[in-house]
Scaffold this active site. Sequence first.
Site, mmCIF file in Angstrom:
data_model
loop_
_atom_site.group_PDB
_atom_site.id
_atom_site.type_symbol
_atom_site.label_atom_id
_atom_site.label_comp_id
_atom_site.label_asym_id
_atom_site.label_seq_id
_atom_site.Cartn_x
_atom_site.Cartn_y
_atom_site.Cartn_z
ATOM 1 N N GLU A 114 0.866 -1.178 0.000
ATOM 2 C CA GLU A 114 0.000 0.000 0.000
ATOM 3 C C GLU A 114 0.904 1.230 0.000
ATOM 4 O O GLU A 114 1.308 1.728 1.026
ATOM 5 C CB GLU A 114 -0.918 -0.020 1.221
ATOM 6 C CG GLU A 114 -1.958 1.073 1.209
ATOM 7 C CD GLU A 114 -2.781 1.135 2.484
ATOM 8 O OE1 GLU A 114 -3.601 2.055 2.577
ATOM 9 O OE2 GLU A 114 -2.585 0.289 3.374
ATOM 10 N N ALA A 125 -2.162 8.275 6.998
ATOM 11 C CA ALA A 125 -1.195 7.950 8.043
ATOM 12 C C ALA A 125 0.135 7.445 7.479
ATOM 13 O O ALA A 125 0.978 6.977 8.241
ATOM 14 C CB ALA A 125 -1.788 6.902 8.978
ATOM 15 N N ASN A 202 -11.913 6.787 2.083
ATOM 16 C CA ASN A 202 -10.844 7.206 2.980
ATOM 17 C C ASN A 202 -9.593 7.478 2.163
ATOM 18 O O ASN A 202 -9.250 6.717 1.263
ATOM 19 C CB ASN A 202 -10.571 6.142 4.048
ATOM 20 C CG ASN A 202 -11.766 5.912 4.952
ATOM 21 O OD1 ASN A 202 -12.397 4.858 4.913
ATOM 22 N ND2 ASN A 202 -12.110 6.901 5.761
ATOM 23 N N ARG A 210 -20.498 17.576 -9.295
ATOM 24 C CA ARG A 210 -19.829 17.750 -10.586
ATOM 25 C C ARG A 210 -18.393 17.246 -10.563
ATOM 26 O O ARG A 210 -17.649 17.455 -11.519
ATOM 27 C CB ARG A 210 -19.864 19.228 -10.988
ATOM 28 C CG ARG A 210 -21.278 19.723 -11.323
ATOM 29 C CD ARG A 210 -21.297 21.195 -11.724
ATOM 30 N NE ARG A 210 -20.824 22.057 -10.648
ATOM 31 C CZ ARG A 210 -21.572 22.443 -9.603
ATOM 32 N NH1 ARG A 210 -22.828 22.026 -9.506
ATOM 33 N NH2 ARG A 210 -21.089 23.224 -8.674
ATOM 34 N N ASP A 231 -15.868 -0.704 9.975
ATOM 35 C CA ASP A 231 -15.577 -0.881 11.406
ATOM 36 C C ASP A 231 -16.407 0.024 12.293
ATOM 37 O O ASP A 231 -16.238 0.024 13.517
ATOM 38 C CB ASP A 231 -14.085 -0.669 11.678
ATOM 39 C CG ASP A 231 -13.630 0.764 11.407
ATOM 40 O OD1 ASP A 231 -14.384 1.520 10.745
ATOM 41 O OD2 ASP A 231 -12.514 1.128 11.843
ATOM 42 N N GLY A 232 -17.302 0.833 11.699
ATOM 43 C CA GLY A 232 -18.092 1.762 12.480
ATOM 44 C C GLY A 232 -17.415 3.084 12.733
ATOM 45 O O GLY A 232 -18.018 3.975 13.350
ATOM 46 N N ASP A 257 -8.270 -3.450 7.411
ATOM 47 C CA ASP A 257 -7.147 -2.521 7.547
ATOM 48 C C ASP A 257 -6.611 -2.589 8.973
ATOM 49 O O ASP A 257 -6.152 -1.590 9.541
ATOM 50 C CB ASP A 257 -7.579 -1.097 7.187
ATOM 51 C CG ASP A 257 -6.404 -0.178 6.853
ATOM 52 O OD1 ASP A 257 -5.298 -0.702 6.601
ATOM 53 O OD2 ASP A 257 -6.595 1.051 6.851
ATOM 54 N N LEU A 290 -6.864 9.039 11.330
ATOM 55 C CA LEU A 290 -7.101 7.597 11.388
ATOM 56 C C LEU A 290 -5.917 6.853 10.788
ATOM 57 O O LEU A 290 -5.391 7.236 9.729
ATOM 58 C CB LEU A 290 -8.378 7.230 10.645
ATOM 59 C CG LEU A 290 -9.697 7.469 11.388
ATOM 60 C CD1 LEU A 290 -10.873 7.297 10.439
ATOM 61 C CD2 LEU A 290 -9.842 6.517 12.575
ATOM 62 N N GLY A 292 -5.502 3.113 10.187
ATOM 63 C CA GLY A 292 -5.911 1.722 10.194
ATOM 64 C C GLY A 292 -6.947 1.485 11.282
ATOM 65 O O GLY A 292 -7.545 2.421 11.822
#
Length: 370
Positions: A114, A125, A202, A210, A231-232, A257, A290, A292
């Site tokens: 990644e 991050a 994310n 547009r 994950d909420g 993740d 955030l 992960g």
Amino acid sequence: MSSLRVVGGSVDVTVVDGVVAPGVHEGPAYDASGLTVLPGLIDLQVNGAAGIDLTLEPTRLWEVAAALPTYGVTAFLPTIITSSPAARSAALETLAAGPPAGWAGAWPLGLHFEGPMIAPARKGAHPAAWLVPPSAELVAGWSREAGVAMVTIAPELRGALDVISTLASAGVVVAVGHTEASAEQVAAAVDRGARSLTHLGNAMPALAGRAPGPVGAGLADPRLVAGVIADGHHLHPITLAAWARALGPARLLAVTDCTAALGMPDGPSRLGDQAVVVREGTVRLEDGTLAGSAASLPACLRVLRSTTGWSLDDVVGCCTSVAADLVGDTSRGRLSAGARGDLTIVDDDLDVVATVVGGRLLHGSLEGER
């Protein structure tokens, strides 16, 4: 010949010499009465688990793999975020060397790199110091055969489209992510062989009327599978529900993740060479970004099911058949005869009761061997 039978649950399954077999065979039979027998869960974005970060300590890959059956995971992509070339090399060498003697765990299907070819403005991050532009030199030797299963890249970067073509021709699944791409730039990447998006919504621009961007492209293009962290915390429930309706179960890929925080208490942790803080289910850099998740795959499935109202089969398919098909391993993610003998056995709340990998019970127990 080794065999294992699981009977009395939602389906009866016999595994002989590591694969699902038709009919009844000799061997121990485990009683799964009142439980649901699923294909083994597959997580295509695992940064770490059990206090181990794979970017910081890539040589501990097999320890992470051994921890994952606790969470119902039977196969996964160890994920190395933007980092030094040495970290990627060490991960490849560790994967190629194979597991240590006596090891048992979830099977790594190849590495997910990644980064580091991602947009600086959407790095999330990922450490800025290790970002590099796409180039043929960087990806020389990256192939499915060499152990690279997936690469996340920002397609708007100069040289990215040629790199995408190179990777796709080498059997690597190319995912669009950490990107500022327009919808047209995403389409160009798909034309070159990109097949997925990394954590939709994310580290990318929001969908606008547009300016559809990567989110609009992912929702609209039937050639793309979209990874989603349910994950909420990473997505609002209404957003998740809307996107699930647009994608349908066939194009939504459930991933965690997850990081070293999986299975660990709140407090300090690591993501690569960066300090993170685990608090109330989230993993964040010290500035609040955030970084992960700390979620298990069954926990994400619970959120996905409650948010979408989908059937259990549809929800589970998002991290079994969808995941297996994306990485081209159709021996996994299903319970048909000839498939890998990987099973995740859960109760009505999707809590993992037992995990079987290749016909071996690696986690939990089943009532009354009979």
